[in-house]
Scaffold this motif. Sequence first.
Motif, PDB file in Angstrom:
ATOM      1  N   ARG A 116       0.811  -1.216   0.000  1.00 36.92           N
ATOM      2  CA  ARG A 116       0.000   0.000   0.000  1.00 36.92           C
ATOM      3  C   ARG A 116       0.849   1.274   0.000  1.00 36.92           C
ATOM      4  NH1 ARG A 116      -3.511  -3.632   0.128  1.00 36.92           N
ATOM      5  NH2 ARG A 116      -5.707  -3.320   0.662  1.00 36.92           N
ATOM      6  N   SER A 117       2.161   1.152  -0.030  1.00 32.03           N
ATOM      7  CA  SER A 117       3.044   2.305   0.099  1.00 32.03           C
ATOM      8  C   SER A 117       3.989   2.408  -1.088  1.00 32.03           C
ATOM      9  CB  SER A 117       3.864   2.201   1.390  1.00 32.03           C
ATOM     10  OG  SER A 117       4.760   1.103   1.305  1.00 32.03           O
ATOM     11  N   VAL A 118       4.671   3.550  -1.193  1.00 31.77           N
ATOM     12  CA  VAL A 118       5.676   3.725  -2.243  1.00 31.77           C
ATOM     13  C   VAL A 118       6.783   2.692  -2.081  1.00 31.77           C
ATOM     14  CG1 VAL A 118       7.478   5.259  -3.107  1.00 31.77           C
ATOM     15  CG2 VAL A 118       5.176   6.159  -2.668  1.00 31.77           C
ATOM     16  N   ASP A 119       7.262   2.522  -0.866  1.00 31.95           N
ATOM     17  CA  ASP A 119       8.300   1.513  -0.626  1.00 31.95           C
ATOM     18  C   ASP A 119       7.784   0.123  -0.974  1.00 31.95           C
ATOM     19  OD1 ASP A 119      10.220   3.328   0.151  1.00 31.95           O
ATOM     20  OD2 ASP A 119       9.869   3.059   2.312  1.00 31.95           O
ATOM     21  N   GLY A 120       6.497  -0.107  -0.695  1.00 34.96           N
ATOM     22  CA  GLY A 120       5.903  -1.400  -1.020  1.00 34.96           C
ATOM     23  C   GLY A 120       5.873  -1.649  -2.516  1.00 34.96           C
ATOM     24  N   ILE A 121       5.598  -0.609  -3.303  1.00 38.99           N
ATOM     25  CA  ILE A 121       5.599  -0.748  -4.762  1.00 38.99           C
ATOM     26  C   ILE A 121       6.989  -1.094  -5.263  1.00 38.99           C
ATOM     27  CG2 ILE A 121       5.260   0.465  -6.955  1.00 38.99           C
ATOM     28  CD1 ILE A 121       3.084   2.140  -5.548  1.00 38.99           C
ATOM     29  N   LEU A 122       7.996  -0.406  -4.748  1.00 42.64           N
ATOM     30  CA  LEU A 122       9.377  -0.679  -5.165  1.00 42.64           C
ATOM     31  C   LEU A 122       9.779  -2.100  -4.781  1.00 42.64           C
ATOM     32  CD1 LEU A 122      10.934   2.745  -4.153  1.00 42.64           C
ATOM     33  CD2 LEU A 122      10.551   1.918  -6.479  1.00 42.64           C
ATOM     34  N   ASP A 123       9.392  -2.530  -3.595  1.00 45.24           N
ATOM     35  CA  ASP A 123       9.703  -3.892  -3.165  1.00 45.24           C
ATOM     36  C   ASP A 123       8.973  -4.915  -4.033  1.00 45.24           C
ATOM     37  OD1 ASP A 123      10.868  -5.801  -1.189  1.00 45.24           O
ATOM     38  OD2 ASP A 123       8.759  -6.176  -0.721  1.00 45.24           O
ATOM     39  N   TYR A 124       7.749  -4.584  -4.433  1.00 44.62           N
ATOM     40  CA  TYR A 124       6.966  -5.455  -5.315  1.00 44.62           C
ATOM     41  C   TYR A 124       7.692  -5.669  -6.643  1.00 44.62           C
ATOM     42  CZ  TYR A 124       3.101  -6.747  -8.466  1.00 44.62           C
ATOM     43  OH  TYR A 124       2.304  -7.370  -9.399  1.00 44.62           O
ATOM     44  N   VAL A 125       8.222  -4.604  -7.206  1.00 44.17           N
ATOM     45  CA  VAL A 125       8.981  -4.712  -8.462  1.00 44.17           C
ATOM     46  C   VAL A 125      10.169  -5.652  -8.281  1.00 44.17           C
ATOM     47  CG1 VAL A 125      10.459  -3.435 -10.067  1.00 44.17           C
ATOM     48  CG2 VAL A 125       8.265  -2.461  -9.351  1.00 44.17           C
ATOM     49  N   ARG A 126      10.873  -5.503  -7.180  1.00 43.61           N
ATOM     50  CA  ARG A 126      12.049  -6.356  -6.921  1.00 43.61           C
ATOM     51  C   ARG A 126      11.641  -7.822  -6.739  1.00 43.61           C
ATOM     52  NH1 ARG A 126      16.149  -2.620  -5.755  1.00 43.61           N
ATOM     53  NH2 ARG A 126      15.398  -0.629  -4.941  1.00 43.61           N
ATOM     54  N   ARG A 127      10.567  -8.046  -5.992  1.00 44.52           N
ATOM     55  CA  ARG A 127      10.139  -9.429  -5.744  1.00 44.52           C
ATOM     56  C   ARG A 127       9.632 -10.101  -7.007  1.00 44.52           C
ATOM     57  NH1 ARG A 127       5.830  -9.680  -1.391  1.00 44.52           N
ATOM     58  NH2 ARG A 127       5.358  -7.538  -1.999  1.00 44.52           N
ATOM     59  N   LEU A 128       8.870  -9.352  -7.820  1.00 47.53           N
ATOM     60  CA  LEU A 128       8.364  -9.932  -9.058  1.00 47.53           C
ATOM     61  C   LEU A 128       9.516 -10.261 -10.001  1.00 47.53           C
ATOM     62  CD1 LEU A 128       6.123 -10.792 -10.925  1.00 47.53           C
ATOM     63  CD2 LEU A 128       5.730  -8.388 -11.526  1.00 47.53           C
ATOM     64  N   GLY A 129      10.499  -9.376 -10.057  1.00 47.72           N
ATOM     65  CA  GLY A 129      11.665  -9.655 -10.893  1.00 47.72           C
ATOM     66  C   GLY A 129      12.399 -10.899 -10.441  1.00 47.72           C
ATOM     67  N   ALA A 130      12.585 -11.026  -9.141  1.00 43.15           N
ATOM     68  CA  ALA A 130      13.274 -12.209  -8.604  1.00 43.15           C
ATOM     69  C   ALA A 130      12.493 -13.481  -8.921  1.00 43.15           C
ATOM     70  CB  ALA A 130      13.455 -12.056  -7.098  1.00 43.15           C
ATOM     71  N   LEU A 131      11.178 -13.370  -8.892  1.00 46.68           N
ATOM     72  CA  LEU A 131      10.317 -14.533  -9.123  1.00 46.68           C
ATOM     73  C   LEU A 131      10.482 -15.101 -10.526  1.00 46.68           C
ATOM     74  CD1 LEU A 131       8.043 -16.149  -7.662  1.00 46.68           C
ATOM     75  CD2 LEU A 131       6.422 -14.603  -8.752  1.00 46.68           C
ATOM     76  N   VAL A 132      10.799 -14.221 -11.489  1.00 42.78           N
ATOM     77  CA  VAL A 132      10.933 -14.681 -12.878  1.00 42.78           C
ATOM     78  C   VAL A 132      12.394 -14.731 -13.324  1.00 42.78           C
ATOM     79  CG1 VAL A 132       8.635 -13.863 -13.495  1.00 42.78           C
ATOM     80  CG2 VAL A 132      10.604 -12.350 -13.824  1.00 42.78           C
ATOM     81  N   GLY A 133      13.313 -14.700 -12.367  1.00 40.10           N
ATOM     82  CA  GLY A 133      14.727 -14.816 -12.704  1.00 40.10           C
ATOM     83  C   GLY A 133      15.328 -13.562 -13.303  1.00 40.10           C
ATOM     84  N   ALA A 134      14.702 -12.414 -13.027  1.00 32.63           N
ATOM     85  CA  ALA A 134      15.213 -11.144 -13.546  1.00 32.63           C
ATOM     86  C   ALA A 134      15.527 -10.203 -12.392  1.00 32.63           C
ATOM     87  CB  ALA A 134      14.191 -10.511 -14.490  1.00 32.63           C
ATOM     88  N   GLY A 135      16.114 -10.756 -11.342  1.00 28.29           N
ATOM     89  CA  GLY A 135      16.356  -9.992 -10.133  1.00 28.29           C
ATOM     90  C   GLY A 135      17.241  -8.778 -10.341  1.00 28.29           C
ATOM     91  N   GLU A 136      18.325  -8.938 -11.099  1.00 31.74           N
ATOM     92  CA  GLU A 136      19.238  -7.808 -11.302  1.00 31.74           C
ATOM     93  C   GLU A 136      18.570  -6.692 -12.099  1.00 31.74           C
ATOM     94  OE1 GLU A 136      23.016  -8.814 -12.880  1.00 31.74           O
ATOM     95  OE2 GLU A 136      23.495 -10.266 -11.294  1.00 31.74           O
ATOM     96  N   ARG A 137      17.827  -7.076 -13.134  1.00 28.68           N
ATOM     97  CA  ARG A 137      17.123  -6.067 -13.930  1.00 28.68           C
ATOM     98  C   ARG A 137      16.057  -5.373 -13.092  1.00 28.68           C
ATOM     99  NH1 ARG A 137      14.735  -9.285 -18.203  1.00 28.68           N
ATOM    100  NH2 ARG A 137      15.981 -11.045 -17.484  1.00 28.68           N
ATOM    101  N   ALA A 138      15.378  -6.142 -12.261  1.00 27.14           N
ATOM    102  CA  ALA A 138      14.332  -5.565 -11.414  1.00 27.14           C
ATOM    103  C   ALA A 138      14.922  -4.599 -10.393  1.00 27.14           C
ATOM    104  CB  ALA A 138      13.557  -6.669 -10.712  1.00 27.14           C
ATOM    105  N   ASN A 139      16.046  -4.974  -9.810  1.00 26.10           N
ATOM    106  CA  ASN A 139      16.698  -4.072  -8.853  1.00 26.10           C
ATOM    107  C   ASN A 139      17.123  -2.773  -9.524  1.00 26.10           C
ATOM    108  OD1 ASN A 139      16.426  -5.743  -6.621  1.00 26.10           O
ATOM    109  ND2 ASN A 139      18.386  -6.787  -6.992  1.00 26.10           N
ATOM    110  N   ALA A 140      17.676  -2.882 -10.732  1.00 22.21           N
ATOM    111  CA  ALA A 140      18.093  -1.686 -11.461  1.00 22.21           C
ATOM    112  C   ALA A 140      16.886  -0.818 -11.824  1.00 22.21           C
ATOM    113  CB  ALA A 140      18.859  -2.080 -12.721  1.00 22.21           C
ATOM    114  N   TYR A 141      15.811  -1.462 -12.221  1.00 23.12           N
ATOM    115  CA  TYR A 141      14.585  -0.742 -12.575  1.00 23.12           C
ATOM    116  C   TYR A 141      14.019  -0.027 -11.349  1.00 23.12           C
ATOM    117  CZ  TYR A 141       9.833  -0.048 -14.446  1.00 23.12           C
ATOM    118  OH  TYR A 141       8.641   0.468 -14.866  1.00 23.12           O
ATOM    119  N   ALA A 142      13.943  -0.740 -10.224  1.00 24.93           N
ATOM    120  CA  ALA A 142      13.433  -0.142  -8.987  1.00 24.93           C
ATOM    121  C   ALA A 142      14.323   1.008  -8.524  1.00 24.93           C
ATOM    122  CB  ALA A 142      13.312  -1.198  -7.900  1.00 24.93           C
ATOM    123  N   ASP A 143      15.622   0.838  -8.664  1.00 23.44           N
ATOM    124  CA  ASP A 143      16.543   1.919  -8.297  1.00 23.44           C
ATOM    125  C   ASP A 143      16.291   3.158  -9.156  1.00 23.44           C
ATOM    126  OD1 ASP A 143      17.691   0.312  -6.387  1.00 23.44           O
ATOM    127  OD2 ASP A 143      19.467  -0.200  -7.598  1.00 23.44           O
ATOM    128  N   GLY A 144      16.025   2.945 -10.429  1.00 21.74           N
ATOM    129  CA  GLY A 144      15.737   4.061 -11.321  1.00 21.74           C
ATOM    130  C   GLY A 144      14.430   4.757 -10.948  1.00 21.74           C
TER     131      GLY A 144
END
Length: 265
Positions: A92-120
Motif C-alpha cells: 500500500r506504500s511507495v516503498d511497497g511498490i518498489l519492493d513489489y517490483v524487486r520481488r516480481l523480478g526475482a520470481l521470474v529470474g530477472a532480479g538484477e534487472r528488477a533491482n536496477a529498474y526499482a533503483d531508477g
Amino acid sequence: MGPRRIVCLTEEPTETLYALGEQDRIVGISGFTVRPPQARREKPKVSAFTSAKIEAILALRPELAIGFSDIQADIAAELVRRGVEVWVANHRSVDGILDYVRRLGALVGAGERANAYADGLRRGLDEIEAQAAMLPVRPKVYFEEWDEPIITGIQWVAELVRIAGGEDVFPELSAQPLARGRILASGDPVVERAPDIIFGSWCGKKFRPEQVAARPGWSAIPAVRDGELHEIKSPLILQPGPAALTDGVTAMAAVIRRWAMRRGE
C-alpha cells in the motif's frame, strides 16, 4: 527460470513484466489494463477487479496467477481450489511498490534487472522531491478516489502527493488500507480542511469537476474558488505499480508546481 505462463489479474504485474522484458511469460491480463498499450493488443483479457473468467484462465494453463489485495481474494481462492498457484500482493506504500517490483523480478529470474529498474524509479522520485523542496509554498491537497460515497486517497497516493510538493489533508485516513476505512460520511470535513488543490481519480469513470464544485458548501473551498480541480487518470495513480511512481506523480507535481509558482510571485 521461474513460471513461464503467468496470468496477471491487475495491471501492475503486466506493466512491470513488460518493463523487465519478460512479457512473453504473460498469457492473460486484466481487462482494465492500459499500460503498456501493446499488452491489450497482444494478450487475452481474462479478469476484472472483482471477477474473472475462471474457465478461460484455466484454459491458458497458467503456472502462476498474480493478483492484488482483498479485492481479488475470491478470485484467488477459486483459482487455488482449481489447482493454480497464486500470488496476491498486498502493498500500500511507495516503498511497497518498489519492493513489489524487486520481488516480481526475482520470481521470474530477472532480479538484477528488477533491482536496477526499482533503483531508477526511486531516483526519479528523489528528483521530483528535490524539485518540490524548492517551491516557495506547499499547497494543501485533497485527493478523491471515488465520489459516491466519497473516498479519500490511499497511502501510496498520499505519499506521492507529499513527494510532489503538496500536503495531503487526510493523512490519518490514507493509512487505512481498505477503501471502507477512507469513506467520508459527508463532504463537510473537506470543506473544513480547505484544500488548495483537489485531485480526482474515480476508478472506471471520468472525474467531473463541475459536480464536485456543486456540492453543498464546497464553493468556500480555495480549490473550488480558484478552479484548481484536476483529474489524474486512474491507470496513472490508482494501480500500485510503476505508473504511479512515474506518470502519476509527475502529473500531480506539474499541477502543484504551477500553483506554487503563481502564489510565490
